[in-house]
Design a protein around this motif. Structure first.
Motif, PDB file in Angstrom:
ATOM      1  N   VAL A 231       0.819  -1.214   0.000  1.00  0.00           N
ATOM      2  CA  VAL A 231       0.000   0.000   0.000  1.00  0.00           C
ATOM      3  C   VAL A 231       0.848   1.256   0.000  1.00  0.00           C
ATOM      4  CG1 VAL A 231      -1.986  -1.101   1.087  1.00  0.00           C
ATOM      5  CG2 VAL A 231      -0.199  -0.093   2.527  1.00  0.00           C
ATOM      6  N   SER A 232       2.159   1.117   0.296  1.00  0.00           N
ATOM      7  CA  SER A 232       3.011   2.302   0.323  1.00  0.00           C
ATOM      8  C   SER A 232       4.457   1.899   0.077  1.00  0.00           C
ATOM      9  CB  SER A 232       2.898   3.022   1.670  1.00  0.00           C
ATOM     10  OG  SER A 232       3.765   4.137   1.723  1.00  0.00           O
ATOM     11  N   THR A 233       5.081   2.583  -0.893  1.00  0.00           N
ATOM     12  CA  THR A 233       6.518   2.432  -1.135  1.00  0.00           C
ATOM     13  C   THR A 233       7.131   3.818  -1.070  1.00  0.00           C
ATOM     14  OG1 THR A 233       6.171   0.509  -2.565  1.00  0.00           O
ATOM     15  CG2 THR A 233       8.285   1.621  -2.728  1.00  0.00           C
ATOM     16  N   GLN A 234       7.877   4.064  -0.017  1.00  0.00           N
ATOM     17  CA  GLN A 234       8.467   5.368   0.221  1.00  0.00           C
ATOM     18  C   GLN A 234       9.987   5.240   0.224  1.00  0.00           C
ATOM     19  OE1 GLN A 234       6.694   7.229   3.696  1.00  0.00           O
ATOM     20  NE2 GLN A 234       4.719   6.236   3.294  1.00  0.00           N
ATOM     21  N   PRO A 235      10.716   6.362   0.232  1.00  0.00           N
ATOM     22  CA  PRO A 235      12.179   6.278   0.207  1.00  0.00           C
ATOM     23  C   PRO A 235      12.778   5.456   1.334  1.00  0.00           C
ATOM     24  CG  PRO A 235      11.482   8.504  -0.294  1.00  0.00           C
ATOM     25  CD  PRO A 235      10.252   7.757   0.103  1.00  0.00           C
ATOM     26  N   GLY A 236      12.044   5.322   2.446  1.00  0.00           N
ATOM     27  CA  GLY A 236      12.634   4.614   3.571  1.00  0.00           C
ATOM     28  C   GLY A 236      11.856   3.426   4.068  1.00  0.00           C
ATOM     29  N   VAL A 237      10.699   3.086   3.459  1.00  0.00           N
ATOM     30  CA  VAL A 237       9.873   2.030   4.024  1.00  0.00           C
ATOM     31  C   VAL A 237       8.936   1.456   2.968  1.00  0.00           C
ATOM     32  CG1 VAL A 237       8.053   3.630   4.769  1.00  0.00           C
ATOM     33  CG2 VAL A 237       8.344   1.436   5.962  1.00  0.00           C
ATOM     34  N   ILE A 238       8.618   0.170   3.125  1.00  0.00           N
ATOM     35  CA  ILE A 238       7.572  -0.493   2.347  1.00  0.00           C
ATOM     36  C   ILE A 238       6.533  -0.994   3.341  1.00  0.00           C
ATOM     37  CG2 ILE A 238       6.992  -2.466   0.884  1.00  0.00           C
ATOM     38  CD1 ILE A 238       9.708  -2.287  -0.374  1.00  0.00           C
ATOM     39  N   VAL A 239       5.247  -0.750   3.037  1.00  0.00           N
ATOM     40  CA  VAL A 239       4.157  -1.151   3.930  1.00  0.00           C
ATOM     41  C   VAL A 239       3.192  -2.040   3.159  1.00  0.00           C
ATOM     42  CG1 VAL A 239       2.280  -0.372   5.426  1.00  0.00           C
ATOM     43  CG2 VAL A 239       4.369   1.001   5.223  1.00  0.00           C
ATOM     44  N   MET A 240       2.813  -3.175   3.787  1.00  0.00           N
ATOM     45  CA  MET A 240       1.806  -4.070   3.217  1.00  0.00           C
ATOM     46  C   MET A 240       0.736  -4.351   4.264  1.00  0.00           C
ATOM     47  SD  MET A 240       3.754  -6.938   0.896  1.00  0.00           S
ATOM     48  CE  MET A 240       4.389  -7.841   2.298  1.00  0.00           C
ATOM     49  N   VAL A 241      -0.505  -4.565   3.799  1.00  0.00           N
ATOM     50  CA  VAL A 241      -1.614  -4.953   4.670  1.00  0.00           C
ATOM     51  C   VAL A 241      -2.401  -6.059   3.977  1.00  0.00           C
ATOM     52  CG1 VAL A 241      -1.793  -2.654   5.716  1.00  0.00           C
ATOM     53  CG2 VAL A 241      -3.179  -3.224   3.704  1.00  0.00           C
ATOM     54  N   ASN A 242      -3.256  -6.758   4.744  1.00  0.00           N
ATOM     55  CA  ASN A 242      -4.114  -7.761   4.121  1.00  0.00           C
ATOM     56  C   ASN A 242      -5.245  -7.051   3.387  1.00  0.00           C
ATOM     57  OD1 ASN A 242      -4.924  -7.222   6.954  1.00  0.00           O
ATOM     58  ND2 ASN A 242      -6.720  -8.480   6.430  1.00  0.00           N
ATOM     59  N   ASN A 243      -5.487  -7.480   2.155  1.00  0.00           N
ATOM     60  CA  ASN A 243      -6.489  -6.806   1.327  1.00  0.00           C
ATOM     61  C   ASN A 243      -7.840  -7.501   1.339  1.00  0.00           C
ATOM     62  OD1 ASN A 243      -5.842  -9.087  -0.076  1.00  0.00           O
ATOM     63  ND2 ASN A 243      -4.974  -8.031  -1.862  1.00  0.00           N
ATOM     64  N   ASP A 244      -7.989  -8.525   2.184  1.00  0.00           N
ATOM     65  CA  ASP A 244      -9.251  -9.254   2.246  1.00  0.00           C
ATOM     66  C   ASP A 244      -9.376  -9.888   3.628  1.00  0.00           C
ATOM     67  OD1 ASP A 244     -11.657 -10.335   1.534  1.00  0.00           O
ATOM     68  OD2 ASP A 244     -10.895 -11.414  -0.239  1.00  0.00           O
ATOM     69  N   TYR A 245     -10.522 -10.504   3.872  1.00  0.00           N
ATOM     70  CA  TYR A 245     -10.733 -11.196   5.139  1.00  0.00           C
ATOM     71  C   TYR A 245      -9.827 -12.428   5.207  1.00  0.00           C
ATOM     72  CZ  TYR A 245     -14.968  -8.387   5.649  1.00  0.00           C
ATOM     73  OH  TYR A 245     -15.848  -7.334   5.766  1.00  0.00           O
ATOM     74  N   ILE A 246      -9.290 -12.692   6.390  1.00  0.00           N
ATOM     75  CA  ILE A 246      -8.467 -13.878   6.625  1.00  0.00           C
ATOM     76  C   ILE A 246      -9.082 -14.640   7.787  1.00  0.00           C
ATOM     77  CG2 ILE A 246      -6.203 -14.745   7.319  1.00  0.00           C
ATOM     78  CD1 ILE A 246      -4.947 -12.335   5.996  1.00  0.00           C
ATOM     79  N   ASN A 247      -9.443 -15.898   7.540  1.00  0.00           N
ATOM     80  CA  ASN A 247     -10.072 -16.729   8.564  1.00  0.00           C
ATOM     81  C   ASN A 247      -9.035 -17.637   9.215  1.00  0.00           C
ATOM     82  OD1 ASN A 247     -12.800 -15.818   8.130  1.00  0.00           O
ATOM     83  ND2 ASN A 247     -12.793 -17.002   6.221  1.00  0.00           N
ATOM     84  N   LEU A 248      -8.986 -17.568  10.538  1.00  0.00           N
ATOM     85  CA  LEU A 248      -8.080 -18.412  11.317  1.00  0.00           C
ATOM     86  C   LEU A 248      -8.872 -19.593  11.859  1.00  0.00           C
ATOM     87  CD1 LEU A 248      -6.103 -15.605  13.222  1.00  0.00           C
ATOM     88  CD2 LEU A 248      -5.582 -16.681  11.017  1.00  0.00           C
ATOM     89  N   ASN A 249      -9.226 -20.500  10.972  1.00  0.00           N
ATOM     90  CA  ASN A 249     -10.054 -21.638  11.353  1.00  0.00           C
ATOM     91  C   ASN A 249      -9.291 -22.596  12.257  1.00  0.00           C
ATOM     92  OD1 ASN A 249     -12.205 -20.695   9.751  1.00  0.00           O
ATOM     93  ND2 ASN A 249     -11.304 -21.646   7.922  1.00  0.00           N
ATOM     94  N   ARG A 250     -10.043 -23.292  13.062  1.00  0.00           N
ATOM     95  CA  ARG A 250      -9.468 -24.246  14.006  1.00  0.00           C
ATOM     96  C   ARG A 250      -8.698 -25.339  13.263  1.00  0.00           C
ATOM     97  NH1 ARG A 250     -12.767 -26.967  19.029  1.00  0.00           N
ATOM     98  NH2 ARG A 250     -11.226 -28.580  19.593  1.00  0.00           N
ATOM     99  N   ASP A 251      -7.508 -25.691  13.808  1.00  0.00           N
ATOM    100  CA  ASP A 251      -6.653 -26.751  13.265  1.00  0.00           C
ATOM    101  C   ASP A 251      -6.393 -26.528  11.766  1.00  0.00           C
ATOM    102  OD1 ASP A 251      -5.085 -28.999  13.207  1.00  0.00           O
ATOM    103  OD2 ASP A 251      -6.758 -30.386  12.916  1.00  0.00           O
ATOM    104  N   SER A 252      -5.837 -25.373  11.439  1.00  0.00           N
ATOM    105  CA  SER A 252      -5.576 -25.049  10.035  1.00  0.00           C
ATOM    106  C   SER A 252      -4.250 -24.312   9.906  1.00  0.00           C
ATOM    107  CB  SER A 252      -6.703 -24.178   9.463  1.00  0.00           C
ATOM    108  OG  SER A 252      -6.721 -22.905  10.105  1.00  0.00           O
ATOM    109  N   SER A 253      -3.768 -24.268   8.668  1.00  0.00           N
ATOM    110  CA  SER A 253      -2.589 -23.475   8.327  1.00  0.00           C
ATOM    111  C   SER A 253      -3.004 -22.456   7.284  1.00  0.00           C
ATOM    112  CB  SER A 253      -1.466 -24.362   7.779  1.00  0.00           C
ATOM    113  OG  SER A 253      -0.984 -25.238   8.782  1.00  0.00           O
ATOM    114  N   VAL A 254      -2.632 -21.218   7.512  1.00  0.00           N
ATOM    115  CA  VAL A 254      -3.050 -20.127   6.640  1.00  0.00           C
ATOM    116  C   VAL A 254      -1.804 -19.421   6.116  1.00  0.00           C
ATOM    117  CG1 VAL A 254      -4.419 -18.025   6.443  1.00  0.00           C
ATOM    118  CG2 VAL A 254      -5.133 -19.837   8.028  1.00  0.00           C
TER     119      VAL A 254
END
Length: 569
Positions: free
Chosen positions: A234-257
């Protein structure tokens, strides 16, 4: 509203201190990646939204994952060059540029400020002595030093065999090759520092003490909007790169995401939400010291048989060398293709016929590389500078080829046939253009000087050897001679994708063949004693019977004589 004015509410935070999947160099303090989880609603992580602020506690509440990586300076290995900029991104260190607008002026050599990251291929301080010849860099680049002058060297830079640059470089200066990368014009991708040029025994040498190279084949775009798994820049600046999740992420029981490259979340099989961040990576183990089996003593008329067991994965090369008592390598063999086994356990078996190669013109020893390359210096004529070459010998001891990095100086007819070219050897020799591709030596004028390997280091061998004879039978040739009795050492080197290990101190003895010498006087005495003792019955030996044949013969002879006398009477 400025978030920097408020405390940030988070429920999980990972960095190089608690997550090994992020890059970190403890010696240089490099690596500045952070992943933050701000909030979870039940078992769902929402995309980021406008922060909610609690003015009472001066706290900002947000949603989602946020990944950040910050620019850092890194010192060149060759310290006089200063520093360049790197960024640790998704667990890998990347090249960001030679300058940055964060220093207060416009950046002209920054990949990051053009929304790219690159890879460093070589960054080393060294102390290497070079002569005229070819020196390989990464990604198909070859530095051809054509001439070493009084205070400078002439460099030609080739890429995949095609010249892309040339320059005269004076001592104590840096050769720079620039190229356009992405939107960045004239970005230096190769730096070579020449320390000094000197004359050593009639030959000119140069000292190179710094090499730096970045890739011109692989650059990573990092512009905003680029998705990486469930994360988005979401942002590339002279000193930093920033990323965020762009959608819902489900942390379901007994799973790997998998939320991004190298970013995986394992969720526990539990009513309570429990999870941890991990990365999946196959780690190739370093080679273990091999178990080597060799003879203690072997006669010079036999063969020395060797075997070993190696525990290593992704083996790249295995070599076996034989050194004499002067630590001179007299035999070297690449035994990689002899491997038997699978996975991480391999066995090797090979032998050595206890011989060494000597040149036919002066009897000096030359490395027996079992058909492999033997290092040397080639003088095309008395006025030319030496070039580094490798020489191969065929099984009969004749020189098979003399080649440089990407040039052929001589190819024998047998070696030429192996190339499976449409023209035969004689036709090639008759064609001037084709001949120059394979034959550059001048019979009676070109000279070769072989290099010896002593205790793992290269040294000049004996004298120069003038190349004579014919192109079909080049002289000098190598003669195989039995090695003298003495102590010899086996050294084995095993290299895999991670590291290399070398074994020293495996000694064995070559002994002279045992011969039995029978003295004539002693033999006569022994025979006399044997005859005198013939009547003696040895224990367990049956007494011998005397033959009846002489008595019967006398009786028959007497009867015959009496009958003859009666007939005459």
């Amino acid at each position: 509203m400025k978030l920097g004015d408020y405390n940030s509410s988070t429920i999980a935070r990972w960095n190089a201190g608690n997550y090994s999947g992020f890059y970190f160099d403890p010696e240089k303090g490099l690596g500045d990646e952070t992943l933050v989880l701000y909030n979870v609603h039940g078992r769902t992580v929402l995309p980021p939204s406008r922060p909610k602020v609690d003015e009472t506690n001066r706290t900002a509440f947000q949603d989602g994952f946020q990944y950040t990586s910050f620019l850092q300076p890194k010192e060149f290995d060759y310290k006089p060059w200063g520093s360049y900029f790197v960024m640790s991104f998704m667990g890998i260190q990347w090249f960001a540029g030679y300058d940055s607008s964060l220093l207060g002026k416009k950046a002209t050599n920054s990949l990051l400020e053009h929304e790219y990251l690159g890879r460093v291929l070589m960054d080393s301080e060294m102390r290497g002595i070079v002569v005229a010849g070819n020196y390989s860099l990464a990604e198909g680049y070859v530095m051809h030093i054509r001439d070493v002058g009084d205070d400078s060297i002439f460099i030609q830079l080739l890429k995949d065999g095609i010249q892309v640059d040339s320059s005269v470089v004076k001592s104590n200066s840096t050769y720079v090759y620039k190229k356009d990368l992405g939107d960045v014009a004239d970005l230096p991708i190769i730096l070579v520092h020449v320390d000094n040029v000197f004359d050593g025994g009639g030959q000119r040498f140069a000292t190179i003490d710094g090499i730096f190279q970045i890739s011109d084949e692989y650059i990573l775009p990092v512009e905003p909007g680029l998705g990486m798994g469930d994360m988005e820049i979401v942002s590339t600046q002279p000193g930093v790169i920033v990323m965020v999740n762009n959608d819902y992420i489900n942390l379901n029981r007994d799973s790997s995401v998998a939320i991004g490259p190298g970013l995986n979340i394992r969720v526990a099989d539990n009513d309570t939400l429990r999870y941890y961040l991990y990365t999946s990576e196959y780690v190739v183990p370093k080679p273990s010291p091999p178990q080597i089996y060799l003879p203690g003593n072997v006669t010079s008329q036999a063969k020395a048989n060797f075997s070993m067991i190696v525990e290593a994965a992704e083996i790249r090369q295995v070599t076996a060398d034989i050194l004499n008592s002067s630590n001179l390598t007299i035999y070297s063999r690449d035994i990689t293709q002899l491997a038997q086994g699978s996975g991480e356990r391999w066995s090797f078996s090979w032998d050595w016929n206890l011989t060494a190669l000597h040149l036919s013109d002066d009897g000096s020893m030359v490395l027996d590389a079992n058909g492999g390359p033997v290092p040397g210096l080639l003088y095309l004529n008395s006025a030319s500078a030496p070039v580094q070459v490798v020489v191969t010998f065929d099984p009969t001891g004749r020189i098979s080829s003399i080649t440089g990095s990407n040039l052929a100086y001589y190819v024998s007819e047998i070696a030429y046939r192996r190339l499976n070219l449409p023209t035969d050897y004689e036709t090639m020799l008759a064609n001037e253009t084709a001949r120059k591709q394979f034959i550059k030596i001048e019979l009676g004028k070109s000279m070769i000087r072989f290099l010896n390997v002593v205790d793992g280091r290269l040294f000049f061998g004996g004298s120069n050897h003038t190349l004579q004879g014919t192109l079909n039978s080049l002289e000098p040739h190598a003669i195989r001679v039995s090695v003298p009795p003495g102590r010899y050492e086996l050294r084995v080197r095993v290299e895999n994708a991670v590291d290399a290990i070398q074994m020293f101190g495996e000694y064995f003895n070559v002994t002279a063949p045992v011969t039995t010498r029978l003295d004539a006087t002693n033999a006569s005495d022994s025979m006399s004693r044997a005859a005198a003792n013939k009547s003696i019955i040895e224990p367990g030996e049956a007494p011998s019977k005397k033959s009846d044949a002489p008595g019967i013969f006398i009786v028959l002879a007497t009867i015959f004589l009496m009958a003859l006398l009666r007939r005459r009477g």
